[in-house]
Design a protein around this motif. Structure first.
Motif, PDB file in Angstrom:
ATOM      1  N   GLY A  55       0.793  -1.227   0.000  1.00 37.59           N
ATOM      2  CA  GLY A  55       0.000   0.000   0.000  1.00 37.59           C
ATOM      3  C   GLY A  55       0.823   1.274   0.000  1.00 37.59           C
ATOM      4  N   PHE A  56       2.142   1.164  -0.160  1.00 37.16           N
ATOM      5  CA  PHE A  56       3.008   2.340  -0.192  1.00 37.16           C
ATOM      6  C   PHE A  56       3.017   2.999  -1.568  1.00 37.16           C
ATOM      7  CE2 PHE A  56       4.709  -0.642   2.973  1.00 37.16           C
ATOM      8  CZ  PHE A  56       4.610   0.154   4.106  1.00 37.16           C
ATOM      9  N   ALA A  57       2.492   2.295  -2.562  1.00 39.77           N
ATOM     10  CA  ALA A  57       2.322   2.839  -3.907  1.00 39.77           C
ATOM     11  C   ALA A  57       1.049   2.249  -4.486  1.00 39.77           C
ATOM     12  CB  ALA A  57       3.517   2.503  -4.795  1.00 39.77           C
ATOM     13  N   ARG A  58       0.416   2.997  -5.387  1.00 34.76           N
ATOM     14  CA  ARG A  58      -0.796   2.496  -6.040  1.00 34.76           C
ATOM     15  C   ARG A  58      -0.486   2.095  -7.470  1.00 34.76           C
ATOM     16  NH1 ARG A  58      -6.008   6.218  -4.204  1.00 34.76           N
ATOM     17  NH2 ARG A  58      -5.960   5.615  -1.983  1.00 34.76           N
ATOM     18  N   PRO A  59      -1.098   1.014  -7.924  1.00 37.86           N
ATOM     19  CA  PRO A  59      -0.856   0.604  -9.313  1.00 37.86           C
ATOM     20  C   PRO A  59      -1.541   1.540 -10.295  1.00 37.86           C
ATOM     21  CG  PRO A  59      -2.567  -0.761  -8.324  1.00 37.86           C
ATOM     22  CD  PRO A  59      -2.059   0.123  -7.234  1.00 37.86           C
ATOM     23  N   SER A  60      -0.999   1.640 -11.477  1.00 38.28           N
ATOM     24  CA  SER A  60      -1.678   2.377 -12.539  1.00 38.28           C
ATOM     25  C   SER A  60      -2.919   1.617 -12.988  1.00 38.28           C
ATOM     26  CB  SER A  60      -0.714   2.589 -13.714  1.00 38.28           C
ATOM     27  OG  SER A  60       0.438   3.292 -13.294  1.00 38.28           O
ATOM     28  N   SER A  61      -2.829   0.291 -12.924  1.00 42.20           N
ATOM     29  CA  SER A  61      -3.996  -0.567 -13.157  1.00 42.20           C
ATOM     30  C   SER A  61      -3.722  -1.905 -12.497  1.00 42.20           C
ATOM     31  CB  SER A  61      -4.275  -0.748 -14.652  1.00 42.20           C
ATOM     32  OG  SER A  61      -3.184  -1.395 -15.290  1.00 42.20           O
ATOM     33  N   GLY A  62      -4.794  -2.697 -12.325  1.00 44.72           N
ATOM     34  CA  GLY A  62      -4.666  -3.980 -11.660  1.00 44.72           C
ATOM     35  C   GLY A  62      -5.173  -3.925 -10.229  1.00 44.72           C
ATOM     36  N   ARG A  63      -5.272  -5.081  -9.578  1.00 44.89           N
ATOM     37  CA  ARG A  63      -5.861  -5.175  -8.243  1.00 44.89           C
ATOM     38  C   ARG A  63      -4.983  -6.015  -7.323  1.00 44.89           C
ATOM     39  NH1 ARG A  63      -9.027  -1.161  -8.559  1.00 44.89           N
ATOM     40  NH2 ARG A  63     -10.080  -1.849  -6.625  1.00 44.89           N
ATOM     41  N   VAL A  64      -5.179  -5.793  -6.006  1.00 44.37           N
ATOM     42  CA  VAL A  64      -4.500  -6.562  -4.964  1.00 44.37           C
ATOM     43  C   VAL A  64      -5.548  -7.078  -3.992  1.00 44.37           C
ATOM     44  CG1 VAL A  64      -2.781  -6.548  -3.112  1.00 44.37           C
ATOM     45  CG2 VAL A  64      -2.432  -5.115  -5.144  1.00 44.37           C
ATOM     46  N   TRP A  65      -5.512  -8.386  -3.696  1.00 47.32           N
ATOM     47  CA  TRP A  65      -6.439  -8.981  -2.721  1.00 47.32           C
ATOM     48  C   TRP A  65      -5.660  -9.620  -1.588  1.00 47.32           C
ATOM     49  CZ3 TRP A  65      -7.773  -9.045  -7.890  1.00 47.32           C
ATOM     50  CH2 TRP A  65      -9.066  -8.635  -8.217  1.00 47.32           C
ATOM     51  N   PHE A  66      -6.151  -9.427  -0.374  1.00 50.62           N
ATOM     52  CA  PHE A  66      -5.730 -10.217   0.775  1.00 50.62           C
ATOM     53  C   PHE A  66      -6.906 -11.125   1.098  1.00 50.62           C
ATOM     54  CE2 PHE A  66      -2.618  -6.938   2.852  1.00 50.62           C
ATOM     55  CZ  PHE A  66      -1.835  -6.995   1.715  1.00 50.62           C
ATOM     56  N   GLY A  67      -6.784 -12.404   0.816  1.00 50.29           N
ATOM     57  CA  GLY A  67      -7.938 -13.282   0.948  1.00 50.29           C
ATOM     58  C   GLY A  67      -9.011 -12.846  -0.038  1.00 50.29           C
ATOM     59  N   ASP A  68     -10.243 -12.625   0.471  1.00 49.25           N
ATOM     60  CA  ASP A  68     -11.348 -12.192  -0.381  1.00 49.25           C
ATOM     61  C   ASP A  68     -11.501 -10.681  -0.411  1.00 49.25           C
ATOM     62  OD1 ASP A  68     -12.036 -14.843  -0.954  1.00 49.25           O
ATOM     63  OD2 ASP A  68     -13.295 -14.989   0.846  1.00 49.25           O
TER      64      ASP A  68
END
Length: 362
Positions: A55-68
């Motif tokens: 979470g120290f940088a945001r993607p230009s696109s795409g997603r991040v999941w922790f579990g659901d």
């Protein structure tokens, strides 16, 4: 420690800085409790990916999941993660215990619980009794353990490590690698570890993701990654291999000069093939040896270098390619190894005969 560790999934992550693409559609699934290293050279995108996961940088696109849970837009303090930075980021004006307690006080825990958790974290990293010491009085390895204790004391769901051993000397770094391996076994934590050191990644990880130019080239177990590299970049970056062009001679054979070499695996597709000759897999042998499970090469010794526990020899093949082999430096090898200018015959087991395609990047 708790067992609320989560799986992590990143999907099609892209990160651009102007016209520069730090990440190019990266996807990765990490199992709960798994130790995954992200390995690559400087500029490959590994630290950028760790920053996005944390979470120290945001993607230009795409997603991040922790579990659901989709955490793509959550700030670091809401992700319940422990982080160990390259410089440890310890507070020099606070004691060991006060450094470790810092994330607990930020969460407004009661003092009794803070003390109990700090003591437990100190015991976990084998620093019991060090709580009152100032940071300045600690060695590099002890500071690294304090940083680890601070990262695990609040029982995070995920631990991120950004080259935490790079500032240590060789012997201490290798000792800490084994301690981190033992700590992971003790905690059962989900750990994502960034490094440029392939030996470090192979030593500690359940799986290793090799990155190059903003992409994951291969992810595999350390043994599979080392034994079956996906292409010439992985073969050259993991281990100590010389890459030599070869010509396809059959379903599982290639030609290198006058030698026909057989692999235990079917050859990859494509016209541009290379053999990855691992220095430790090549062994000097007798001129008349002819085992069915081995391939053979002959060349002229150019140089022999003593490197402590091993001897490294450089050999010129008849076609002009130069390769290297490494053997232990005990008395027998030192006495019998051919000298510079002499001919040496080398054997390579078919299981160690790795043929790889030339990557698009090269």
């Amino acid at each position: 420690m708790t067992t609320n560790f989560v799986p992590v999934r990143v999907a099609d992550l892209t990160k651009t800085y102007g016209t520069f693409h730090a990440l190019k559609g990266v996807s990765l699934d990490i199992r709960a409790g798994e130790f995954v290293s992200i390995l690559g050279p400087s500029g490959s995108g590994k630290t950028t990916m760790l920053q996005i996961i944390g979470g120290f940088a945001r993607p230009s696109s795409g997603r991040v999941w922790f579990g659901d849970a989709d955490v793509t837009l959550l700030p670091p303090q809401k992700r319940d993660i422990g982080v160990v930075f390259q410089n440890y980021a310890l507070f020099p004006h606070l004691s060991v215990a006060e450094n470790i307690a810092f994330p607990l006080r930020a969460r407004k825990m009661l003092n009794a619980e803070i003390m109990a958790r700090v003591d437990k974290a100190l015991a976990t990293v084998e620093l019991s009794g060090y709580g009152a010491r100032p940071i300045a009085k600690l060695s590099g390895g002890q500071r690294q353990r304090v940083a680890l204790a601070r990262a695990i004391v609040f029982e995070p769901r995920l631990i991120l490590m950004d080259e935490p051993l790079s500032a240590l000397d060789k012997n201490l770094r290798e000792t800490m690698q084994m301690e981190l391996r033992s700590l992971h076994a003790k905690l059962g934590a989900t750990i994502v570890y960034v490094t440029h050191d392939q030996r470090e990644a192979l030593t500690m990880s359940d799986r290793v993701a090799v990155m190059n130019a903003g992409r994951i080239v291969q992810i595999d177990s350390p043994r599979a990654l080392y034994a079956s590299p996906a292409d010439d970049f992985v073969a050259g970056f993991v281990g100590e291999s010389t890459l030599v062009p070869v010509a396809r001679a059959g379903v599982d054979t290639v030609r290198l000069g006058d030698a026909v070499l057989r692999s235990a695996r079917a050859l990859p597709s494509g016209d541009q093939l290379l053999i990855a000759l691992q220095a430790e897999a090549l062994l000097p042998c007798e001129p008349d040896e002819a085992a069915a499970d081995s391939n053979y090469l002959s060349g002229t010794v150019r140089d022999v270098v003593f490197q402590g526990e091993s001897l490294k020899a450089e050999v010129a093949l008849p076609g002009g390619a130069e390769i290297g082999f490494r053997i232990p430096s005990h008395h027998y090898n030192t006495a019998t190894l051919p000298r510079p200018g002499e001919t040496v015959r080398l054997k390579l087991h078919v299981q160690d005969t790795e043929i790889v395609p030339r990557s698009a990047a090269t």
